[in-house]
Design an enzyme around this catalytic site. Structure first.
Site, PDB file in Angstrom:
ATOM      1  N   LEU A   1      -1.354 -56.135  -1.292  1.00 54.33           N
ATOM      2  CA  LEU A   1      -0.644 -55.960  -2.558  1.00 54.33           C
ATOM      3  C   LEU A   1      -1.520 -56.422  -3.732  1.00 54.33           C
ATOM      4  O   LEU A   1      -2.212 -57.431  -3.630  1.00 54.33           O
ATOM      5  CB  LEU A   1       0.625 -56.820  -2.557  1.00 54.33           C
ATOM      6  CG  LEU A   1       1.628 -56.533  -1.446  1.00 54.33           C
ATOM      7  CD1 LEU A   1       2.732 -57.606  -1.445  1.00 54.33           C
ATOM      8  CD2 LEU A   1       2.230 -55.143  -1.624  1.00 54.33           C
TER       9      LEU A   1
ATOM     10  N   ASP B   1      -2.141 -59.407   3.502  1.00 59.81           N
ATOM     11  CA  ASP B   1      -2.185 -60.505   2.514  1.00 59.81           C
ATOM     12  C   ASP B   1      -2.117 -61.894   3.154  1.00 59.81           C
ATOM     13  O   ASP B   1      -1.942 -62.886   2.451  1.00 59.81           O
ATOM     14  CB  ASP B   1      -1.003 -60.354   1.538  1.00 59.81           C
ATOM     15  CG  ASP B   1      -1.227 -59.224   0.548  1.00 59.81           C
ATOM     16  OD1 ASP B   1      -2.150 -59.339  -0.269  1.00 59.81           O
ATOM     17  OD2 ASP B   1      -0.495 -58.223   0.620  1.00 59.81           O
TER      18      ASP B   1
ATOM     19  N   GLU C   1      -0.734 -70.079   1.471  1.00 60.61           N
ATOM     20  CA  GLU C   1       0.124 -70.987   0.708  1.00 60.61           C
ATOM     21  C   GLU C   1       1.549 -70.447   0.548  1.00 60.61           C
ATOM     22  O   GLU C   1       2.503 -71.226   0.417  1.00 60.61           O
ATOM     23  CB  GLU C   1      -0.472 -71.207  -0.689  1.00 60.61           C
ATOM     24  CG  GLU C   1       0.362 -72.119  -1.549  1.00 60.61           C
ATOM     25  CD  GLU C   1      -0.223 -72.285  -2.918  1.00 60.61           C
ATOM     26  OE1 GLU C   1      -0.606 -73.416  -3.251  1.00 60.61           O
ATOM     27  OE2 GLU C   1      -0.319 -71.299  -3.672  1.00 60.61           O
ATOM     28  N   ASP C   2       1.677 -69.132   0.574  1.00 64.64           N
ATOM     29  CA  ASP C   2       3.003 -68.567   0.321  1.00 64.64           C
ATOM     30  C   ASP C   2       3.969 -68.732   1.485  1.00 64.64           C
ATOM     31  O   ASP C   2       5.163 -68.499   1.340  1.00 64.64           O
ATOM     32  CB  ASP C   2       2.863 -67.086  -0.070  1.00 64.64           C
ATOM     33  CG  ASP C   2       2.174 -66.957  -1.416  1.00 64.64           C
ATOM     34  OD1 ASP C   2       2.500 -67.746  -2.308  1.00 64.64           O
ATOM     35  OD2 ASP C   2       1.302 -66.088  -1.554  1.00 64.64           O
TER      36      ASP C   2
ATOM     37  N   ARG D   1       5.044 -59.049   3.531  1.00 65.39           N
ATOM     38  CA  ARG D   1       4.522 -60.391   3.793  1.00 65.39           C
ATOM     39  C   ARG D   1       5.534 -61.293   4.505  1.00 65.39           C
ATOM     40  O   ARG D   1       5.189 -62.396   4.934  1.00 65.39           O
ATOM     41  CB  ARG D   1       4.111 -61.070   2.466  1.00 65.39           C
ATOM     42  CG  ARG D   1       3.072 -60.285   1.674  1.00 65.39           C
ATOM     43  CD  ARG D   1       2.338 -61.170   0.715  1.00 65.39           C
ATOM     44  NE  ARG D   1       1.729 -62.294   1.415  1.00 65.39           N
ATOM     45  CZ  ARG D   1       1.281 -63.394   0.835  1.00 65.39           C
ATOM     46  NH1 ARG D   1       1.349 -63.520  -0.466  1.00 65.39           N
ATOM     47  NH2 ARG D   1       0.752 -64.370   1.539  1.00 65.39           N
TER      48      ARG D   1
ATOM     49  N   ARG E   1       9.065 -62.834  -6.678  1.00 66.25           N
ATOM     50  CA  ARG E   1       9.041 -63.174  -5.251  1.00 66.25           C
ATOM     51  C   ARG E   1      10.052 -64.272  -4.872  1.00 66.25           C
ATOM     52  O   ARG E   1      10.412 -64.413  -3.714  1.00 66.25           O
ATOM     53  CB  ARG E   1       7.640 -63.661  -4.872  1.00 66.25           C
ATOM     54  CG  ARG E   1       6.530 -62.653  -5.114  1.00 66.25           C
ATOM     55  CD  ARG E   1       6.604 -61.513  -4.115  1.00 66.25           C
ATOM     56  NE  ARG E   1       5.590 -60.500  -4.401  1.00 66.25           N
ATOM     57  CZ  ARG E   1       4.345 -60.554  -3.975  1.00 66.25           C
ATOM     58  NH1 ARG E   1       3.955 -61.558  -3.233  1.00 66.25           N
ATOM     59  NH2 ARG E   1       3.496 -59.598  -4.274  1.00 66.25           N
TER      60      ARG E   1
ATOM     61  N   HIS F   1       3.112 -65.939 -10.081  1.00 64.53           N
ATOM     62  CA  HIS F   1       3.711 -67.097  -9.417  1.00 64.53           C
ATOM     63  C   HIS F   1       3.656 -68.277 -10.392  1.00 64.53           C
ATOM     64  O   HIS F   1       2.818 -68.306 -11.298  1.00 64.53           O
ATOM     65  CB  HIS F   1       2.895 -67.510  -8.185  1.00 64.53           C
ATOM     66  CG  HIS F   1       3.165 -66.727  -6.944  1.00 64.53           C
ATOM     67  ND1 HIS F   1       2.163 -66.190  -6.164  1.00 64.53           N
ATOM     68  CD2 HIS F   1       4.325 -66.426  -6.302  1.00 64.53           C
ATOM     69  CE1 HIS F   1       2.687 -65.585  -5.110  1.00 64.53           C
ATOM     70  NE2 HIS F   1       3.988 -65.703  -5.167  1.00 64.53           N
TER      71      HIS F   1
ATOM     72  N   CYS G   1      -3.716 -70.412  -3.356  1.00 68.45           N
ATOM     73  CA  CYS G   1      -3.062 -69.560  -2.332  1.00 68.45           C
ATOM     74  C   CYS G   1      -3.800 -69.553  -1.014  1.00 68.45           C
ATOM     75  O   CYS G   1      -3.211 -69.250   0.021  1.00 68.45           O
ATOM     76  CB  CYS G   1      -2.998 -68.095  -2.769  1.00 68.45           C
ATOM     77  SG  CYS G   1      -2.910 -67.795  -4.473  1.00 68.45           S
TER      78      CYS G   1
HETATM   79  C1  CIR Z   1       0.447 -60.888  -2.957  1.00 60.07           C
HETATM   80  O1  CIR Z   1       0.699 -60.021  -3.791  1.00 60.07           O
HETATM   81  O2  CIR Z   1       1.329 -61.476  -2.331  1.00 60.07           O
HETATM   82  C2  CIR Z   1      -1.015 -61.231  -2.705  1.00 60.07           C
HETATM   83  N1  CIR Z   1      -1.830 -60.107  -2.951  1.00 60.07           N
HETATM   84  C3  CIR Z   1      -1.446 -62.378  -3.566  1.00 60.07           C
HETATM   85  C4  CIR Z   1      -0.721 -63.669  -3.270  1.00 60.07           C
HETATM   86  C5  CIR Z   1      -1.199 -64.794  -4.073  1.00 60.07           C
HETATM   87  N2  CIR Z   1      -0.556 -65.986  -3.713  1.00 60.07           N
HETATM   88  C6  CIR Z   1      -0.320 -66.989  -4.543  1.00 60.07           C
HETATM   89  O3  CIR Z   1      -0.561 -66.872  -5.728  1.00 60.07           O
HETATM   90  N3  CIR Z   1       0.238 -68.072  -4.047  1.00 60.07           N
END
Ligand code: CIR
Length: 253
Positions: free
Chosen positions: A18, A60, A65-66, A85, A131, A161, A248
Site C-alpha cells: 500500500l 507491508d 510496528e503496526d 494487513r 486505520r 498515522h 514502523c
Molecule cells: C501501509 O500503508 O500500511 C504501509 N505501506 C506503511 C505503514 C507505515 N507504518 C507506520 O507508519 N507505522
C-alpha cells in the site's frame, strides 16, 4: 532502556504494498540494503534483534510496528485497519509469546494500527486515522487504564498515522511536524519543530543512547543534535516510497 527489537525482512512482494506517495516504485535491492542499515543502527543502540524472515503473502509486513503495542507489563495485539494487513498479527503473536505472558487484543469493530499509538512515560496518545477508529481507540484506552496508564484520543487531520508527525525522544522533548506543531495537547513538552520540507523526519526513534533519524534531513537532524541528543542517520528512501517511517520498521521493548 530497551533490551529488544523485532524487525522483519521485506519480501519481494513489498513493491505491491500500500502507498499514497508519488515517489516512484521501490528498488528491492536498495530496500534490502536499507533494512540492513536499519538493523545495524539498532545494534549500535545495544538492543538484541529478532530478525524475522519475509512473508510474501503480506507485502507491508516489514512495518511490524503496526501489529502490536508493547509495554513493560503486557502486549496489546492491534487490529490493523487495512484489510490486506489485518492478518499480519497472526505471525507476530507467537513471536511475542517468547517475551510476554500477558496479552490483550483489539477486536473488530475496533481497529488500531500501532503507528497511531505514541507512549510518553505513563501516557498513551492514540490517533484516530484512516486505520484507527474510535471503537479501537476506546478499547485501547480501556486496556491501558486498567494498569494506571493515562490515555488520550487525538483526531488526526492530515497525517497518515499519529507517529508520522510526532516522536517522543526523551528528556520531555517531542519532535513535531505539520498539524502537531501548534497542537495544544503537546504544549507541555519541549518541541523540536520540523520544517514542512522535512516533515518525514518527524518520525524518528529514541533507542537507549541514540535517536535514529532518516538521513539527509539536515535541518531537523541539527536541531536534535543541538538539543543534546546523539543521532544515528539511516537511509530510508525505499520505505518512504510506501509511506513507511523509521518507527514502523521495528517493535522496541
Ligand atoms: C501501509 O500503508 O500500511 C504501509 N505501506 C506503511 C505503514 C507505515 N507504518 C507506520 O507508519 N507505522
Amino acid at each position: 532502556m530497551f533490551k529488544n527489537a523485532i524487525v522483519k525482512k521485506p519480501g519481494e512482494s513489498y513493491i505491491n504494498g500500500l502507498t499514497t506517495s508519488d515517489l516512484g516504485s521501490p528498488d528491492y535491492d536498495l530496500l534490502l540494503q536499507q533494512h540492513e542499515a536499519y538493523i545495524k543502527a539498532l545494534e549500535k543502540c545495544d538492543v538484541t534483534i529478532t530478525d524475522l524472515p519475509a512473508n510474501e503473502e503480506f507485502p507491508d509486513s516489514t512495518f511490524v510496528e503496526d501489529t502490536a503495542v508493547l509495554t513493560k507489563e503486557f502486549a496489546i495485539i492491534c487490529n490493523p485497519g487495512a484489510s490486506s494487513r489485518n492478518r499480519e498479527t497472526e505471525e507476530m503473536v507467537p513471536v511475542l509469546k517468547n517475551f510476554y505472558s500477558l496479552f490483550h487484543y483489539i477486536q473488530a469493530p475496533g481497529y488500531v494500527d500501532g503507528g497511531d499509538v505514541l507512549q510518553i512515560d505513563n501516557k498513551f496518545y492514540i490517533g484516530l486515522s484512516d486505520r484507527t477508529n474510535r471503537h479501537g481507540a476506546e478499547q485501547f484506552k480501556a486496556i491501558v487504564e486498567q494498569y494506571q496508564y493515562e490515555a488520550v484520543i487525538v483526531q488526526l487531520e492530515e497525517f497518515f498515522h499519529l507517529k508520522t508527525g510526532i516522536a517522543y525522544i526523551g528528556n520531555d522533548t517531542v519532535v513535531v511536524g505539520g498539524e502537531f506543531i501548534d497542537h495544544p495537547l503537546f504544549n507541555g513538552y519541549k518541541k523540536i519543530i520540523v520544517p514542512k520540507e522535512e516533515e518525514y523526519a518527524s518520525n524518528c526513534i529514541r533507542v537507549n543512547d541514540y535517536v535514529i533519524m532518516p538521513e539527509d534531513f539536515t535541518t531537523t537532524i541539527s536541531k536534535v543534535e543541538n538539543a543534546g541528543f546523539n543521532v544515528i542517520e539511516v537511509p530510508m528512501s525505499e520505505f518512504q516510497k510506501h509511506d513507511g517511517g523509521l518507527s514502523c520498521l521495528s517493535l522496541r521493548f
